[in-house]
Design an enzyme around this catalytic site. Structure first.
Site, PDB file in Angstrom:
ATOM      1  N   HIS A 145      60.820  -8.752  33.627  1.00 58.04           N
ATOM      2  CA  HIS A 145      59.469  -8.192  33.712  1.00 58.04           C
ATOM      3  C   HIS A 145      59.140  -7.662  35.106  1.00 58.04           C
ATOM      4  O   HIS A 145      59.732  -8.085  36.106  1.00 58.04           O
ATOM      5  CB  HIS A 145      58.429  -9.269  33.385  1.00 58.04           C
ATOM      6  CG  HIS A 145      58.612  -9.876  32.032  1.00 58.04           C
ATOM      7  ND1 HIS A 145      58.180 -11.145  31.716  1.00 58.04           N
ATOM      8  CD2 HIS A 145      59.219  -9.421  30.911  1.00 58.04           C
ATOM      9  CE1 HIS A 145      58.487 -11.428  30.466  1.00 58.04           C
ATOM     10  NE2 HIS A 145      59.123 -10.398  29.954  1.00 58.04           N
TER      11      HIS A 145
ATOM     12  N   LYS B 243      57.216 -12.119  44.145  1.00 57.28           N
ATOM     13  CA  LYS B 243      57.183 -13.437  43.492  1.00 57.28           C
ATOM     14  C   LYS B 243      57.962 -14.440  44.332  1.00 57.28           C
ATOM     15  O   LYS B 243      59.113 -14.190  44.694  1.00 57.28           O
ATOM     16  CB  LYS B 243      57.799 -13.352  42.085  1.00 57.28           C
ATOM     17  CG  LYS B 243      57.067 -12.390  41.175  1.00 57.28           C
ATOM     18  CD  LYS B 243      57.802 -12.137  39.890  1.00 57.28           C
ATOM     19  CE  LYS B 243      57.059 -11.081  39.070  1.00 57.28           C
ATOM     20  NZ  LYS B 243      57.821 -10.654  37.875  1.00 57.28           N
TER      21      LYS B 243
ATOM     22  N   TYR C 114      55.549 -20.228  40.375  1.00 54.90           N
ATOM     23  CA  TYR C 114      55.734 -19.093  41.258  1.00 54.90           C
ATOM     24  C   TYR C 114      54.403 -18.481  41.671  1.00 54.90           C
ATOM     25  O   TYR C 114      53.461 -18.401  40.894  1.00 54.90           O
ATOM     26  CB  TYR C 114      56.663 -18.041  40.654  1.00 54.90           C
ATOM     27  CG  TYR C 114      56.345 -17.571  39.276  1.00 54.90           C
ATOM     28  CD1 TYR C 114      56.610 -18.364  38.157  1.00 54.90           C
ATOM     29  CD2 TYR C 114      55.817 -16.310  39.067  1.00 54.90           C
ATOM     30  CE1 TYR C 114      56.331 -17.926  36.880  1.00 54.90           C
ATOM     31  CE2 TYR C 114      55.544 -15.862  37.798  1.00 54.90           C
ATOM     32  CZ  TYR C 114      55.808 -16.673  36.709  1.00 54.90           C
ATOM     33  OH  TYR C 114      55.539 -16.220  35.446  1.00 54.90           O
TER      34      TYR C 114
ATOM     35  N   ASP D 101      59.849  -9.340  24.535  1.00 54.90           N
ATOM     36  CA  ASP D 101      61.085  -9.279  25.322  1.00 54.90           C
ATOM     37  C   ASP D 101      62.258  -8.711  24.529  1.00 54.90           C
ATOM     38  O   ASP D 101      63.270  -8.335  25.105  1.00 54.90           O
ATOM     39  CB  ASP D 101      61.421 -10.654  25.896  1.00 54.90           C
ATOM     40  CG  ASP D 101      60.512 -11.010  27.076  1.00 54.90           C
ATOM     41  OD1 ASP D 101      60.554 -12.166  27.533  1.00 54.90           O
ATOM     42  OD2 ASP D 101      59.761 -10.122  27.530  1.00 54.90           O
TER      43      ASP D 101
HETATM   44  C1  LIG Z   1      52.494 -13.510  33.375  1.00 53.10           C
HETATM   45  C2  LIG Z   1      51.180 -13.989  32.846  1.00 53.10           C
HETATM   46  C3  LIG Z   1      51.004 -14.299  31.503  1.00 53.10           C
HETATM   47  N1  LIG Z   1      49.787 -14.737  31.057  1.00 53.10           N
HETATM   48  C4  LIG Z   1      49.663 -15.096  29.648  1.00 53.10           C
HETATM   49  C5  LIG Z   1      49.979 -13.967  28.688  1.00 53.10           C
HETATM   50  C6  LIG Z   1      50.540 -14.692  27.465  1.00 53.10           C
HETATM   51  O1  LIG Z   1      49.468 -15.120  26.646  1.00 53.10           O
HETATM   52  C7  LIG Z   1      51.208 -15.927  28.053  1.00 53.10           C
HETATM   53  C8  LIG Z   1      52.705 -15.780  28.212  1.00 53.10           C
HETATM   54  O2  LIG Z   1      52.943 -14.552  28.899  1.00 53.10           O
HETATM   55  P1  LIG Z   1      54.435 -13.978  28.987  1.00 53.10           P
HETATM   56  O3  LIG Z   1      55.101 -14.095  27.647  1.00 53.10           O
HETATM   57  O4  LIG Z   1      54.359 -12.641  29.646  1.00 53.10           O
HETATM   58  O5  LIG Z   1      55.086 -15.072  29.967  1.00 53.10           O
HETATM   59  P2  LIG Z   1      56.555 -14.959  30.611  1.00 53.10           P
HETATM   60  O6  LIG Z   1      57.508 -14.394  29.611  1.00 53.10           O
HETATM   61  O7  LIG Z   1      56.852 -16.274  31.200  1.00 53.10           O
HETATM   62  O8  LIG Z   1      56.348 -13.882  31.762  1.00 53.10           O
HETATM   63  C9  LIG Z   1      56.805 -14.100  33.074  1.00 53.10           C
HETATM   64  O9  LIG Z   1      58.178 -14.014  32.993  1.00 53.10           O
HETATM   65  C10 LIG Z   1      58.936 -13.474  34.049  1.00 53.10           C
HETATM   66  C11 LIG Z   1      60.011 -14.467  34.391  1.00 53.10           C
HETATM   67  C12 LIG Z   1      58.221 -13.016  35.234  1.00 53.10           C
HETATM   68  O10 LIG Z   1      58.827 -12.792  36.279  1.00 53.10           O
HETATM   69  C13 LIG Z   1      56.791 -12.754  35.176  1.00 53.10           C
HETATM   70  O11 LIG Z   1      56.169 -13.455  36.224  1.00 53.10           O
HETATM   71  C14 LIG Z   1      56.103 -13.066  33.928  1.00 53.10           C
HETATM   72  O12 LIG Z   1      56.061 -11.846  33.226  1.00 53.10           O
HETATM   73  O13 LIG Z   1      50.599 -16.115  29.356  1.00 53.10           O
HETATM   74  C15 LIG Z   1      48.710 -14.888  31.892  1.00 53.10           C
HETATM   75  O14 LIG Z   1      47.621 -15.288  31.454  1.00 53.10           O
HETATM   76  N2  LIG Z   1      48.854 -14.585  33.218  1.00 53.10           N
HETATM   77  C16 LIG Z   1      50.039 -14.142  33.729  1.00 53.10           C
HETATM   78  O15 LIG Z   1      50.117 -13.890  34.961  1.00 53.10           O
END
Ligand SMILES: Cc1cn([C@H]2C[C@H](O)[C@@H](COP(=O)(O)OP(=O)(O)O[C@H]3O[C@H](C)C(=O)[C@H](O)[C@H]3O)O2)c(=O)[nH]c1=O
Length: 193
Positions: A69, A79, A139, A177
């Site tokens: 991402h 980050k 992070y 993803d």
């Molecule tokens: C990133 C983020 C997500 N969310 C909420 C949105 C979704 O409801 C839930 C999961 O989000 P997401 O599926 O995007 O989470 P990850 O797949 O862990 O995303 C992260 O994964 C990779 C490793 C990264 O480097 C990024 O920091 C970030 O994108 O958390 C938020 O409320 N705030 C935030 O800053």
């Protein structure tokens, strides 16, 4: 480039690339103490920036893949990644517009046991695979969450040649993803934090 063993480059991206940080653990008979983050030290020794948000993700299963991402300008995120529990294979890809290492990837394994951290500058796509169950990834990011600017890169794009660990489990990918494009179809990023 620092010759401080506490700060070492990740990959071969040159000045301004990702770094592996090893904050000092002060051990004693009880255990240890570490300053996980110091604003003054980070600005002086790593990158002169401010952080906008602290994040934490919990992944129950070993082999959980999150990423790759990034957020685009004006919310591109640097980050600082730290492992509170477990271990990850951490990967990043240079998407900085005009970078001589555009499209190059690097990876590093970090875990709670060592306390090592990774700094991923703005302009890089980032993701990880958990190497232990119940892994907690903390992070700090240099820009707020701005989902309208979020982009992604297909984690297993052959063009990236990321040697994901054997435990990486595609079943753990979110629908989001699973749908990211490959490197050939992603626009470069202007890396403003
Ligand atoms: C990133 C983020 C997500 N969310 C909420 C949105 C979704 O409801 C839930 C999961 O989000 P997401 O599926 O995007 O989470 P990850 O797949 O862990 O995303 C992260 O994964 C990779 C490793 C990264 O480097 C990024 O920091 C970030 O994108 O958390 C938020 O409320 N705030 C935030 O800053």
């Amino acid at each position: 480039m620092s010759n401080d063993p506490a700060i070492q480059p990740v990959g071969s991206f040159g000045e301004g690339g990702p770094l592996l940080l090893r904050p000092t653990r002060h051990g004693d008979a009880r255990g240890w103490f570490v300053e996980r983050f110091s604003d003054a030290r980070f600005r002086a020794e790593v990158f002169d920036t401010v952080f906008a948000q602290d994040n934490r993700s919990f992944s129950a299963r070993i082999g959980t893949v999150r990423g790759l991402h990034f957020q685009r300008s004006p919310f591109a995120q640097g980050k600082l990644i730290d492992i509170a529990a477990g271990a990850i294979f951490d990967a990043m890809v240079d998407l900085r517009e005009g970078s001589p290492t555009y499209g190059h990837s690097a990876h590093v394994t970090i875990d709670a046991a060592s306390g090592a951290q990774v700094w991923v500058p703005a302009g890089f796509a980032h993701g990880f695979c958990t190497l232990q169950p119940d892994t907690i990834v903390d992070y700090k990011v240099t820009a707020r969450y701005a989902p309208e600017t979020e982009g992604g890169l297909r984690w297993d794009d052959p063009a990236l040649s990321i040697p994901w660990p054997d435990c990486a489990d595609p079943e753990t990918l979110t629908e989001k993803d699973r749908r990211w494009p490959g490197l050939a179809d992603v626009a470069p990023m202007t890396a403003t934090a």
